[in-house]
Design a protein around this motif. Structure first.
Motif, PDB file in Angstrom:
ATOM      1  N   VAL A 136       0.849  -1.190   0.000  1.00 23.83           N
ATOM      2  CA  VAL A 136       0.000   0.000   0.000  1.00 23.83           C
ATOM      3  C   VAL A 136       0.882   1.236   0.000  1.00 23.83           C
ATOM      4  CG1 VAL A 136      -1.849  -1.188   1.238  1.00 23.83           C
ATOM      5  CG2 VAL A 136      -0.170   0.124   2.517  1.00 23.83           C
ATOM      6  N   GLY A 137       0.357   2.309  -0.521  1.00 19.83           N
ATOM      7  CA  GLY A 137       1.076   3.568  -0.520  1.00 19.83           C
ATOM      8  C   GLY A 137       0.114   4.740  -0.417  1.00 19.83           C
ATOM      9  N   VAL A 138       0.541   5.777   0.259  1.00 18.86           N
ATOM     10  CA  VAL A 138      -0.287   6.977   0.439  1.00 18.86           C
ATOM     11  C   VAL A 138       0.582   8.206   0.218  1.00 18.86           C
ATOM     12  CG1 VAL A 138      -1.624   8.360   2.069  1.00 18.86           C
ATOM     13  CG2 VAL A 138      -1.879   5.870   2.051  1.00 18.86           C
ATOM     14  N   ALA A 139       0.114   9.125  -0.612  1.00 19.66           N
ATOM     15  CA  ALA A 139       0.795  10.406  -0.834  1.00 19.66           C
ATOM     16  C   ALA A 139      -0.112  11.537  -0.369  1.00 19.66           C
ATOM     17  CB  ALA A 139       1.151  10.583  -2.299  1.00 19.66           C
TER      18      ALA A 139
ATOM     19  N   GLY B  46      13.327  13.725  -2.871  1.00 21.96           N
ATOM     20  CA  GLY B  46      13.398  13.794  -4.324  1.00 21.96           C
ATOM     21  C   GLY B  46      12.572  14.924  -4.898  1.00 21.96           C
ATOM     22  N   TYR B  47      12.436  14.882  -6.213  1.00 23.29           N
ATOM     23  CA  TYR B  47      11.744  15.946  -6.938  1.00 23.29           C
ATOM     24  C   TYR B  47      10.276  15.653  -7.223  1.00 23.29           C
ATOM     25  CZ  TYR B  47      16.229  18.249  -7.856  1.00 23.29           C
ATOM     26  OH  TYR B  47      17.424  18.907  -7.738  1.00 23.29           O
ATOM     27  N   ALA B  48       9.827  14.429  -7.000  1.00 25.08           N
ATOM     28  CA  ALA B  48       8.424  14.103  -7.265  1.00 25.08           C
ATOM     29  C   ALA B  48       8.082  12.791  -6.591  1.00 25.08           C
ATOM     30  CB  ALA B  48       8.155  14.012  -8.760  1.00 25.08           C
ATOM     31  N   GLU B  49       6.797  12.578  -6.404  1.00 25.43           N
ATOM     32  CA  GLU B  49       6.297  11.370  -5.792  1.00 25.43           C
ATOM     33  C   GLU B  49       5.240  10.758  -6.713  1.00 25.43           C
ATOM     34  OE1 GLU B  49       8.005  14.300  -3.900  1.00 25.43           O
ATOM     35  OE2 GLU B  49       5.823  14.554  -4.056  1.00 25.43           O
ATOM     36  N   VAL B  50       5.226   9.443  -6.795  1.00 24.51           N
ATOM     37  CA  VAL B  50       4.312   8.716  -7.678  1.00 24.51           C
ATOM     38  C   VAL B  50       3.423   7.831  -6.817  1.00 24.51           C
ATOM     39  CG1 VAL B  50       4.134   6.995  -9.518  1.00 24.51           C
ATOM     40  CG2 VAL B  50       5.951   8.739  -9.582  1.00 24.51           C
ATOM     41  N   ALA B  51       2.119   7.920  -7.012  1.00 29.31           N
ATOM     42  CA  ALA B  51       1.209   7.132  -6.181  1.00 29.31           C
ATOM     43  C   ALA B  51      -0.006   6.689  -6.966  1.00 29.31           C
ATOM     44  CB  ALA B  51       0.768   7.937  -4.953  1.00 29.31           C
ATOM     45  N   ALA B  52      -0.322   5.394  -6.859  1.00 26.43           N
ATOM     46  CA  ALA B  52      -1.546   4.858  -7.446  1.00 26.43           C
ATOM     47  C   ALA B  52      -2.735   5.347  -6.626  1.00 26.43           C
ATOM     48  CB  ALA B  52      -1.495   3.335  -7.465  1.00 26.43           C
ATOM     49  N   GLU B  53      -3.766   5.782  -7.308  1.00 30.54           N
ATOM     50  CA  GLU B  53      -4.989   6.248  -6.652  1.00 30.54           C
ATOM     51  C   GLU B  53      -6.175   5.551  -7.313  1.00 30.54           C
ATOM     52  OE1 GLU B  53      -5.153   8.088  -4.077  1.00 30.54           O
ATOM     53  OE2 GLU B  53      -3.139   8.958  -3.962  1.00 30.54           O
ATOM     54  N   GLY B  54      -6.446   4.331  -6.899  1.00 36.35           N
ATOM     55  CA  GLY B  54      -7.544   3.594  -7.515  1.00 36.35           C
ATOM     56  C   GLY B  54      -7.065   2.830  -8.736  1.00 36.35           C
TER      57      GLY B  54
ATOM     58  N   ILE C 217       4.374   7.462   1.600  1.00 36.64           N
ATOM     59  CA  ILE C 217       4.740   6.361   2.489  1.00 36.64           C
ATOM     60  C   ILE C 217       4.233   5.072   1.863  1.00 36.64           C
ATOM     61  CG2 ILE C 217       4.583   5.403   4.815  1.00 36.64           C
ATOM     62  CD1 ILE C 217       3.903   8.200   5.818  1.00 36.64           C
ATOM     63  N   TRP C 218       5.164   4.167   1.589  1.00 37.63           N
ATOM     64  CA  TRP C 218       4.851   2.871   0.974  1.00 37.63           C
ATOM     65  C   TRP C 218       5.242   1.776   1.953  1.00 37.63           C
ATOM     66  CZ3 TRP C 218       7.857  -1.401  -0.224  1.00 37.63           C
ATOM     67  CH2 TRP C 218       7.312  -2.323  -1.133  1.00 37.63           C
ATOM     68  N   ALA C 219       4.377   0.787   2.102  1.00 40.05           N
ATOM     69  CA  ALA C 219       4.663  -0.317   3.013  1.00 40.05           C
ATOM     70  C   ALA C 219       4.244  -1.634   2.375  1.00 40.05           C
ATOM     71  CB  ALA C 219       3.928  -0.129   4.339  1.00 40.05           C
ATOM     72  N   ILE C 220       4.972  -2.691   2.706  1.00 35.61           N
ATOM     73  CA  ILE C 220       4.648  -4.012   2.202  1.00 35.61           C
ATOM     74  C   ILE C 220       4.510  -4.966   3.379  1.00 35.61           C
ATOM     75  CG2 ILE C 220       7.088  -4.641   1.891  1.00 35.61           C
ATOM     76  CD1 ILE C 220       6.161  -6.282  -0.567  1.00 35.61           C
ATOM     77  N   ALA C 221       3.484  -5.821   3.307  1.00 35.05           N
ATOM     78  CA  ALA C 221       3.224  -6.799   4.353  1.00 35.05           C
ATOM     79  C   ALA C 221       2.875  -8.131   3.697  1.00 35.05           C
ATOM     80  CB  ALA C 221       2.081  -6.331   5.246  1.00 35.05           C
ATOM     81  N   GLU C 222       2.871  -9.169   4.496  1.00 36.39           N
ATOM     82  CA  GLU C 222       2.500 -10.481   3.987  1.00 36.39           C
ATOM     83  C   GLU C 222       1.003 -10.552   3.756  1.00 36.39           C
ATOM     84  OE1 GLU C 222       3.953 -13.293   6.788  1.00 36.39           O
ATOM     85  OE2 GLU C 222       6.040 -13.140   6.105  1.00 36.39           O
TER      86      GLU C 222
END
Length: 266
Positions: A71-74, A240-248, A261-266
Motif C-alpha cells: 500500500v502507498g499513500v501520498a 526527491g523531486y516528485a512522488e508517484v502514487a496509485a490512486e484507484g 509512504i509505501w509499506a509491504i506486508a505479507e
C-alpha cells in the motif's frame, strides 16, 4: 497480486509522460508507486542505479508478484489561498499565461513587487517552496501541487511536469507544523489500508520542498511514521523531486511537494 515501484529521472523529461509509458506497459490492474531522484536543487542531472551501474535520464522499476500486500499513500497538507486563475496558455512543462497574463504574475499580484524579484534568484525559489501552485485534476477530486523550478524574466514558469491547459490554479500554503501533521495522517492511512497486517518494510519518498519547509524538524516525520507503523520495521527513503502514487484502479498520479509512504506486508 502484482505491484510495482519506479524510480525515475524527471529533469530530462516530463514526469507525466513517463508515467503514461509505465501505465501502458503494466496495464491498469498493477498499482505503481515511487519517486523521482534529485540533485540537490541543481535541476541539471540525476542518476538511477541498477545492476551495479549508474544511469541518467532513465527509469528503474521493481516488480512484485505473489502473496503480498503493498500500500502507498501520498499527501501534501497544503491549503489554497487567494483567488483561482485559469491556465490560458501552456507549452510542455512551461506555464506561459494565467488569465491571459504572464504566469508569474500570480505571485506578484499576491505578494507585491518587492517580493517578485526573489522569484528570479536561482532554481526553486524559496517563495515557490512555501507557496506552490495547486489544481484539481480533470474528472477528479485530488488537489495536485506543482512547484515552479525556474521563472524567466518574461514571466513564464518551468515545472517538472505540465500544468494542464484549462484548469484553475491557486496559490497553496502550509508550514512546518502542518507538514508534520501530514506525515502523521499519511502513516495512519497506510496503517488503515494494511488492515491489521504488520509491515515488513517501509519506503518513504519525501519532497525536497517539504524538507526545506519543515527545516530542522524534518526528523520528526520519521519519528511519527515509526511510532505509527512500528519502530522495528526496516525503513528507507530519500528526498526527491516528485512522488508517484496509485490512486484507484488505473490511476497513477504525479505529485510535487508531498510525502509518499509505501509499506509491504505479507
Amino acid at each position: 497480486q502484482r505491484s510495482g515501484l519506479v524510480f525515475l529521472d524527471i529533469v530530462s523529461g516530463a514526469g507525466d509522460t513517463t508515467l503514461s509509458g509505465v501505465r501502458e506497459g503494466l496495464g491498469d490492474s498493477v498499482p505503481v508507486f515511487g519517486g523521482a531522484a534529485g540533485d540537490d536543487l541543481l535541476f541539471f542531472e540525476t542518476f538511477q542505479y541498477f545492476g551495479g551501474k549508474a544511469y541518467t535520464g532513465s527509469i528503474v522499476g521493481l516488480g512484485l508478484a505473489g502473496e503480498h500486500h503493498a500500500v502507498g499513500v501520498a499527501m501534501h497538507g497544503f491549503l489554497p489561498i487567494g483567488r483561482s486563475r485559469l491556465v490560458t496558455e501552456t507549452k510542455g512543462t512551461v506555464l506561459i499565461q494565467l488569465d491571459g497574463k504572464p504566469a508569474a504574475s500570480i505571485y506578484e499580484e499576491y505578494f507585491g513587487s518587492e517580493y517578485f524579484t526573489e522569484l528570479h534568484r536561482g532554481s526553486l525559489p524559496a517563495l515557490t517552496v512555501s507557496y506552490p501552485l495547486g489544481f484539481v485534476i480533470p474528472e477528479g477530486d485530488h488537489v495536485l501541487l506543482r512547484n515552479p523550478i525556474a521563472i524567466l524574466e518574461e514571466g513564464t514558469m518551468t515545472f517538472t511536469s505540465p500544468v494542464p491547459f484549462g484548469v484553475e490554479v491557486r496559490l497553496m500554503i502550509s508550514d512546518a507544523e502542518r507538514g508534520i501533521e501530514t506525515a502523521t495522517l499519511a502513516a495512519t492511512e497506510v496503517a488503515k489500508r494494511l488492515e491489521g497486517r504488520k509491515p515488513k518494510a517501509i519506503i518513504v519518498i519525501d519532497s525536497v520542498t517539504r524538507k526545506r519547509m519543515i527545516g530542522p524538524r524534518a526528523d520528526e516525520e520519521i519519528e511519527v511514521i515509526q511510532r505509527i507503523l512500528g519502530r522495528d520495521v526496516p525503513i528507507a527513503g530519500f528526498y526527491g523531486y516528485a512522488e508517484v502514487a496509485a490512486e484507484g484502479v488505473g490511476e497513477t498520479l504525479f505529485h510535487n511537494g508531498s510525502i509518499l509512504i509505501w509499506a509491504i506486508a505479507e
